[in-house]
Write a protein that holds these residues in place. Structure first.
Motif, mmCIF file in Angstrom:
data_model
loop_
_atom_site.group_PDB
_atom_site.id
_atom_site.type_symbol
_atom_site.label_atom_id
_atom_site.label_comp_id
_atom_site.label_asym_id
_atom_site.label_seq_id
_atom_site.Cartn_x
_atom_site.Cartn_y
_atom_site.Cartn_z
ATOM 1 N N VAL A 433 0.808 -1.217 0.000
ATOM 2 C CA VAL A 433 0.000 0.000 0.000
ATOM 3 C C VAL A 433 0.843 1.270 0.000
ATOM 4 C CG1 VAL A 433 -1.641 1.367 1.330
ATOM 5 C CG2 VAL A 433 -2.025 -1.073 1.037
ATOM 6 N N VAL A 434 1.817 1.314 0.889
ATOM 7 C CA VAL A 434 2.584 2.552 1.031
ATOM 8 C C VAL A 434 3.380 2.859 -0.235
ATOM 9 C CG1 VAL A 434 4.402 3.698 2.329
ATOM 10 C CG2 VAL A 434 2.668 2.371 3.528
ATOM 11 N N THR A 435 4.002 1.842 -0.790
ATOM 12 C CA THR A 435 4.770 2.029 -2.018
ATOM 13 C C THR A 435 3.873 2.566 -3.129
ATOM 14 O OG1 THR A 435 6.019 0.090 -1.369
ATOM 15 C CG2 THR A 435 6.347 0.889 -3.604
ATOM 16 N N ARG A 436 2.733 1.936 -3.264
ATOM 17 C CA ARG A 436 1.795 2.339 -4.312
ATOM 18 C C ARG A 436 1.297 3.763 -4.088
ATOM 19 N NH1 ARG A 436 0.334 3.191 -9.028
ATOM 20 N NH2 ARG A 436 -1.877 2.997 -9.572
ATOM 21 N N LEU A 437 1.012 4.058 -2.841
ATOM 22 C CA LEU A 437 0.478 5.371 -2.521
ATOM 23 C C LEU A 437 1.503 6.473 -2.799
ATOM 24 C CD1 LEU A 437 -2.296 6.157 -1.537
ATOM 25 C CD2 LEU A 437 -1.405 6.267 0.779
ATOM 26 N N LYS A 438 2.737 6.195 -2.466
ATOM 27 C CA LYS A 438 3.794 7.170 -2.753
ATOM 28 C C LYS A 438 3.863 7.442 -4.252
ATOM 29 C CE LYS A 438 7.853 7.456 -0.705
ATOM 30 N NZ LYS A 438 9.089 7.182 0.061
ATOM 31 N N GLU A 439 3.766 6.352 -4.990
ATOM 32 C CA GLU A 439 3.788 6.443 -6.447
ATOM 33 C C GLU A 439 2.668 7.367 -6.955
ATOM 34 O OE1 GLU A 439 4.834 2.250 -7.799
ATOM 35 O OE2 GLU A 439 3.002 2.727 -8.920
ATOM 36 N N LEU A 440 1.507 7.229 -6.326
ATOM 37 C CA LEU A 440 0.353 8.023 -6.759
ATOM 38 C C LEU A 440 0.459 9.475 -6.302
ATOM 39 C CD1 LEU A 440 -2.446 5.427 -5.887
ATOM 40 C CD2 LEU A 440 -1.889 6.227 -8.196
ATOM 41 N N ILE A 441 0.894 9.664 -5.079
ATOM 42 C CA ILE A 441 0.829 10.994 -4.475
ATOM 43 C C ILE A 441 1.966 11.914 -4.906
ATOM 44 C CG2 ILE A 441 1.154 12.190 -2.268
ATOM 45 C CD1 ILE A 441 -0.709 10.131 -1.004
ATOM 46 N N GLU A 442 3.175 11.374 -4.962
ATOM 47 C CA GLU A 442 4.322 12.263 -5.152
ATOM 48 C C GLU A 442 4.227 13.171 -6.378
ATOM 49 O OE1 GLU A 442 7.776 9.889 -4.388
ATOM 50 O OE2 GLU A 442 7.504 10.142 -2.223
ATOM 51 N N PRO A 443 3.855 12.627 -7.548
ATOM 52 C CA PRO A 443 3.749 13.548 -8.698
ATOM 53 C C PRO A 443 2.642 14.585 -8.534
ATOM 54 C CG PRO A 443 3.175 11.271 -9.319
ATOM 55 C CD PRO A 443 3.593 11.233 -7.895
ATOM 56 N N GLU A 444 1.648 14.254 -7.737
ATOM 57 C CA GLU A 444 0.519 15.182 -7.584
ATOM 58 C C GLU A 444 0.795 16.290 -6.584
ATOM 59 O OE1 GLU A 444 -3.484 13.725 -7.386
ATOM 60 O OE2 GLU A 444 -2.827 11.749 -8.055
ATOM 61 N N ARG A 445 1.925 16.207 -5.904
ATOM 62 C CA ARG A 445 2.246 17.292 -4.969
ATOM 63 C C ARG A 445 2.593 18.566 -5.732
ATOM 64 N NH1 ARG A 445 5.617 13.563 -0.746
ATOM 65 N NH2 ARG A 445 3.853 12.990 0.564
ATOM 66 N N ARG A 446 2.950 18.413 -6.959
ATOM 67 C CA ARG A 446 3.172 19.546 -7.866
ATOM 68 C C ARG A 446 4.207 20.542 -7.347
ATOM 69 N NH1 ARG A 446 -1.506 19.472 -11.344
ATOM 70 N NH2 ARG A 446 -1.252 21.623 -11.993
ATOM 71 N N ASP A 447 5.185 20.057 -6.578
ATOM 72 C CA ASP A 447 6.151 21.020 -6.050
ATOM 73 C C ASP A 447 7.285 21.309 -7.021
ATOM 74 O OD1 ASP A 447 6.915 18.426 -5.753
ATOM 75 O OD2 ASP A 447 7.549 18.582 -3.669
ATOM 76 N N LYS A 448 7.394 20.495 -8.079
ATOM 77 C CA LYS A 448 8.467 20.743 -9.048
ATOM 78 C C LYS A 448 7.913 20.744 -10.471
ATOM 79 C CE LYS A 448 12.573 21.144 -6.992
ATOM 80 N NZ LYS A 448 13.292 20.071 -6.323
ATOM 81 N N ILE A 449 6.767 21.384 -10.644
ATOM 82 C CA ILE A 449 6.218 21.380 -11.999
ATOM 83 C C ILE A 449 6.561 22.666 -12.719
ATOM 84 C CG2 ILE A 449 4.364 19.782 -11.524
ATOM 85 C CD1 ILE A 449 2.507 22.214 -11.257
#
Length: 449
Positions: A433-449
């Motif tokens: 779960v945690v690995t998958r969730l990180k995968e999903l969340i990290e790009p959506e944090r939008r801190d380096k877009i």
RNA sequence: CGGGGUAUAGCUCAGUCUGGUAGAGCACUGGUUUUGGGAACCAGGGGUCGCAUGUUCGAAUCCUGCUACCCCGACCA
């Protein structure tokens, strides 16, 4: 955060005085509570969102070279008499007297204070350009506050003030803020369109309002449809370089509010199938006002030629307490709020469907611990509510990812991840779960877009 | 500020016309049974009916004054 120890007073029923969806949802999700007309307490969940927004704004202001500080909420009337605005401002300004009977006021804006600070310390053109900003509460005694924090009397605003030697330099400062604003809203997931705005007595072309389209918006807006599809400058944009190509590109297509609209020009410049006429929420404004305050308040610097010149100024505002409802207007469905990850009060919520059952509890406790260690900000619904109530609350408060843990899944070592925005669910092994969730969340944090 | 409306339990509301001493649902507390989309049952607690005056044997209800809040308009991050 364990929900059982949190303060989240959600409302099942719709408060009668709330007219627009964002106001209703903010009340129902336990984000705010009205204390008086146009005055709101920000409850923990709402305040977390406000802080997230503030962090994004601060990061983008800093990137653009603005420097953060903090000015007081209460100001002396003397400064306003000097600028000539004490009488001009009218009843919208909240006035008061201190114990020595001195005239004071609750600041509706800070041009006077910042100009006073500037003139006390800056003497030379070598110290320019300078852009100082703060995030502070303002008070404007609105005739009619409405729509919750969308139009409140007390509101939190980021206001930046730039100081330059001349108009051309001031234009560069303006452009920096313009680009910074595009990025700021983009990081929150908002599509904000810069539109020509009233410039007041100064004139010129240097004022834009940033508008988010929404049916409940207070202004009518008109623009070219391509404005909605434009590319946002990337996080590594060179603020010291020439920003005019970006600004020119963003101002080349027609976009104006109803106050500024010239219908003939709109129809001449925008092909019929590209015309957008809609409602919008103003979430920020950038403004060049030249020497208006520097002259009246004597804010001058010595130039390279040894002559004293009044500095050219601009101000740049973002209403934080308005962005929250603007986000909700943009991101919700019939079940509640749908926060973009970058501004969500929590990134994920663990729903323990059977609190009290040992297997469920230990699976959830373990997951909660893992999420903390992985740097994911999670809410953990460990209350004794029924499954249905937990689903409803999670949907209402809009946490982007729900981790659904029930006796059924725990038995087979599985959890379910539900994406609030799309409604999509995936079943996944508990230890993944945690690995998958990180995968999903990290790009959506939008801190380096 | 002009126009319209509302105020009764934490929330949503009934009761006011026709005066007789306050109710429902949800929420809350205790208990039992439940538990994958806002559970069921039993037993409880909670309201100076916005404030003040007046009328009356008696006022949530009628009179008068005030206050707060909401909606429409002009103004604004």
């Amino acid at each position: 955060m364990r929900l059982s120890r949190y303060f989240l007073p959600v409302l099942k029923e719709v408060p009668k005085d709330a007219e627009i969806v964002s106001h209703r949802l903010m009340l129902r999700a336990g984000m705010i509570r009205q204390q008086a007309s146009g005055l709101y307490a920000w409850l923990p969940l709402g305040y977390k969102v406000l802080r997230k927004i503030q962090n994004i704004i601060e990061e983008e202001q800093d990137r653009a070279g603005a420097i953060e500080m903090l000015m007081p909420t209460i100001q002396s009337a003397d400064l306003w008499r000097e600028s000539g605005r004490y009488d001009a401002y009218g009843k919208e300004m909240l006035r008061m007297k201190d114990r020595h009977d001195r005239d004071m006021l609750f600041g509706p804006t800070n041009e006077e204070v910042i100009t006073d600070i500037f003139r006390a310390s800056v003497r030379s053109y070598k110290q320019l350009p300078l852009n100082l900003y703060h995030v502070q509460w303002k008070f404007r005694d609105e005739i009619r506050p409405r729509f919750g924090t969308m139009r409140s009397r007390e509101f939190l605003m980021k206001d930046a003030y730039s100081f330059d030697m001349n108009k051309e330099e001031a234009r560069r400062s303006y452009y920096k803020m313009f680009v910074s604003y595009l990025r700021t809203y983009h990081r929150m997931g908002l599509t904000a369109i810069p539109m020509k705005a009233e410039t007041g007595p100064i004139g010129g072309d240097l004022s834009h309002e940033f508008i988010v389209l929404a049916d409940t918006g207070e202004s009518g807006v008109f623009c070219h449809a391509d404005m909605l599809e434009k590319t946002i400058p990337a996080f590594d944009v060179d603020y010291d370089g020439d920003l005019s190509p970006i600004v020119d590109d963003w101002t080349s297509l027609y976009a104006a509010t109803e106050d500024m609209i010239d219908m003939e020009e709109f129809e001449r410049e925008v092909p019929e199938d590209r015309r957008v006429a809609a409602r919008g929420i103003e979430v920020g404004q950038v403004f060049y006002f030249g020497t208006k305050y520097s002259e009246s308040m004597n804010a001058t610097v010595t130039g390279p030629d040894g002559k004293e010149v009044a500095v050219h100024c601009g101000s740049y505002g973002i209403g934080l307490t308005r962005i929250v409802p603007a986000l909700i207007e943009a991101f919700h469905d019939e079940n509640g709020i749908i926060w973009p990850v970058s501004v969500a009060p929590f990134e994920a919520v663990i729903l323990n469907l059977k609190s009290g059952q040992e297997a469920c509890d230990s699976a959830c406790d373990s997951l909660y611990e893992q999420l903390r260690n992985a740097g994911i900000d999670a809410l953990y619904d460990d209350t004794g509510e029924g499954a249905g109530a937990k689903f409803s609350t999670a949907d209402l408060i809009g946490i982007p990812y729900q981790l659904i843990i029930g006796p059924r899944g725990v038995k087979s070592g599985e959890a379910e991840i539900k994406h609030r925005a799309s409604g999509e669910r995936e079943t996944i092994a508990l230890d993944q779960v945690v690995t998958r969730l990180k995968e999903l969340i990290e790009p959506e944090r939008r801190d380096k877009i």
